[in-house]
Design a protein around this motif. Structure first.
Motif, PDB file in Angstrom:
ATOM      1  N   MET A 181      -2.375   0.892  -4.451  1.00  0.00           N
ATOM      2  CA  MET A 181      -2.449  -1.172  -3.940  1.00  0.00           C
ATOM      3  C   MET A 181      -1.742  -1.657  -5.156  1.00  0.00           C
ATOM      4  N   ALA A 182      -0.879  -2.365  -4.339  1.00  0.00           N
ATOM      5  CA  ALA A 182      -0.029  -3.419  -6.048  1.00  0.00           C
ATOM      6  C   ALA A 182      -0.099  -5.456  -4.946  1.00  0.00           C
ATOM      7  N   ARG A 183      -0.292  -5.853  -5.433  1.00  0.00           N
ATOM      8  CA  ARG A 183      -0.735  -6.884  -5.127  1.00  0.00           C
ATOM      9  C   ARG A 183       0.209  -8.351  -6.192  1.00  0.00           C
ATOM     10  N   LYS A 184       0.948  -8.911  -5.388  1.00  0.00           N
ATOM     11  CA  LYS A 184       2.452 -10.085  -5.255  1.00  0.00           C
ATOM     12  C   LYS A 184       1.254 -11.122  -5.646  1.00  0.00           C
ATOM     13  N   ASP A 199      -3.677   8.789  -8.351  1.00  0.00           N
ATOM     14  CA  ASP A 199      -4.555   9.412  -7.496  1.00  0.00           C
ATOM     15  C   ASP A 199      -4.323  10.243  -6.898  1.00  0.00           C
ATOM     16  N   LEU A 200      -3.611  10.610  -6.582  1.00  0.00           N
ATOM     17  CA  LEU A 200      -4.123  12.560  -6.052  1.00  0.00           C
ATOM     18  C   LEU A 200      -3.729  12.959  -7.437  1.00  0.00           C
ATOM     19  N   SER A 201      -3.076  12.975  -8.424  1.00  0.00           N
ATOM     20  CA  SER A 201      -3.019  14.080  -9.499  1.00  0.00           C
ATOM     21  C   SER A 201      -4.761  13.724 -10.182  1.00  0.00           C
ATOM     22  N   TRP A 233       0.757  -1.060  -0.422  1.00  0.00           N
ATOM     23  CA  TRP A 233      -0.231  -0.101   0.033  1.00  0.00           C
ATOM     24  C   TRP A 233       1.059   0.972   0.316  1.00  0.00           C
ATOM     25  N   ALA A 234       0.418   2.400  -0.839  1.00  0.00           N
ATOM     26  CA  ALA A 234       0.920   3.413  -0.793  1.00  0.00           C
ATOM     27  C   ALA A 234       0.098   4.514  -0.068  1.00  0.00           C
ATOM     28  N   GLU A 235       0.622   5.612   0.102  1.00  0.00           N
ATOM     29  CA  GLU A 235      -0.395   6.872   0.221  1.00  0.00           C
ATOM     30  C   GLU A 235       0.629   8.269   0.513  1.00  0.00           C
ATOM     31  N   VAL A 236       0.300   8.500  -0.598  1.00  0.00           N
ATOM     32  CA  VAL A 236       1.628   9.817  -1.065  1.00  0.00           C
ATOM     33  C   VAL A 236       0.485  11.649  -0.272  1.00  0.00           C
ATOM     34  N   GLY A 237       0.533  12.386   0.752  1.00  0.00           N
ATOM     35  CA  GLY A 237       0.077  13.320   1.168  1.00  0.00           C
ATOM     36  C   GLY A 237       0.445  14.737   0.490  1.00  0.00           C
ATOM     37  N   LEU A 238      -0.653  15.334  -0.358  1.00  0.00           N
ATOM     38  CA  LEU A 238      -0.356  17.176  -0.149  1.00  0.00           C
ATOM     39  C   LEU A 238      -0.440  17.898  -0.107  1.00  0.00           C
ATOM     40  N   SER A 244       3.242   5.084  -7.687  1.00  0.00           N
ATOM     41  CA  SER A 244       2.535   4.758  -8.849  1.00  0.00           C
ATOM     42  C   SER A 244       1.102   5.406  -8.836  1.00  0.00           C
ATOM     43  N   ARG A 245       0.117   4.458  -8.537  1.00  0.00           N
ATOM     44  CA  ARG A 245      -1.281   4.337  -8.252  1.00  0.00           C
ATOM     45  C   ARG A 245      -1.406   5.369  -7.313  1.00  0.00           C
TER      46      ARG A 245
END
Length: 92
Positions: free
Chosen positions: A43-46, A68-70, A25-30, A63-64
């Motif tokens: 999110m990515a799954r292996k 989403d932020l974009s 999971w990734a979360e980006v904040g601005l 990147s996802r």
């Protein structure tokens, strides 16, 4: 006249593994100078049969989250354009 602003983006990545599968999971904040705060998630799954390369899951999840932020930032801009001009924004 030239002005410069700095917007910082914070990235947090977490991975959870169970057996041969994993989720990242990734979360980006601005937070912009005007106080606008947005958070993007990805999110990515292996798959159990994929080779073990955690950096690939991190890259995909981040990147996802950035995508989403974009999308959210475009929506804020569209609302600002509409509020300031009275004309809805039409993406090209």
């Amino acid at each position: 006249m030239q002005t410069m602003k700095r917007w910082d983006v914070d990235v947090v990545v977490a991975e959870e593994s169970e057996g041969e599968s994993a989720h990242t999971w990734a979360e980006v904040g601005l937070i912009a100078d005007d106080g606008t705060a947005l958070r993007g998630h990805g999110m990515a799954r292996k798959h159990p049969y994929d080779f073990d390369a955690p950096e690939i899951g991190e890259e995909l999840a981040v990147s996802r989250a950035l995508s989403d932020l974009s999308r959210q930032l475009r929506q804020v801009a569209a609302e600002d354009i509409n509020d300031n001009t009275g004309n809805p924004w039409r993406p090209t």
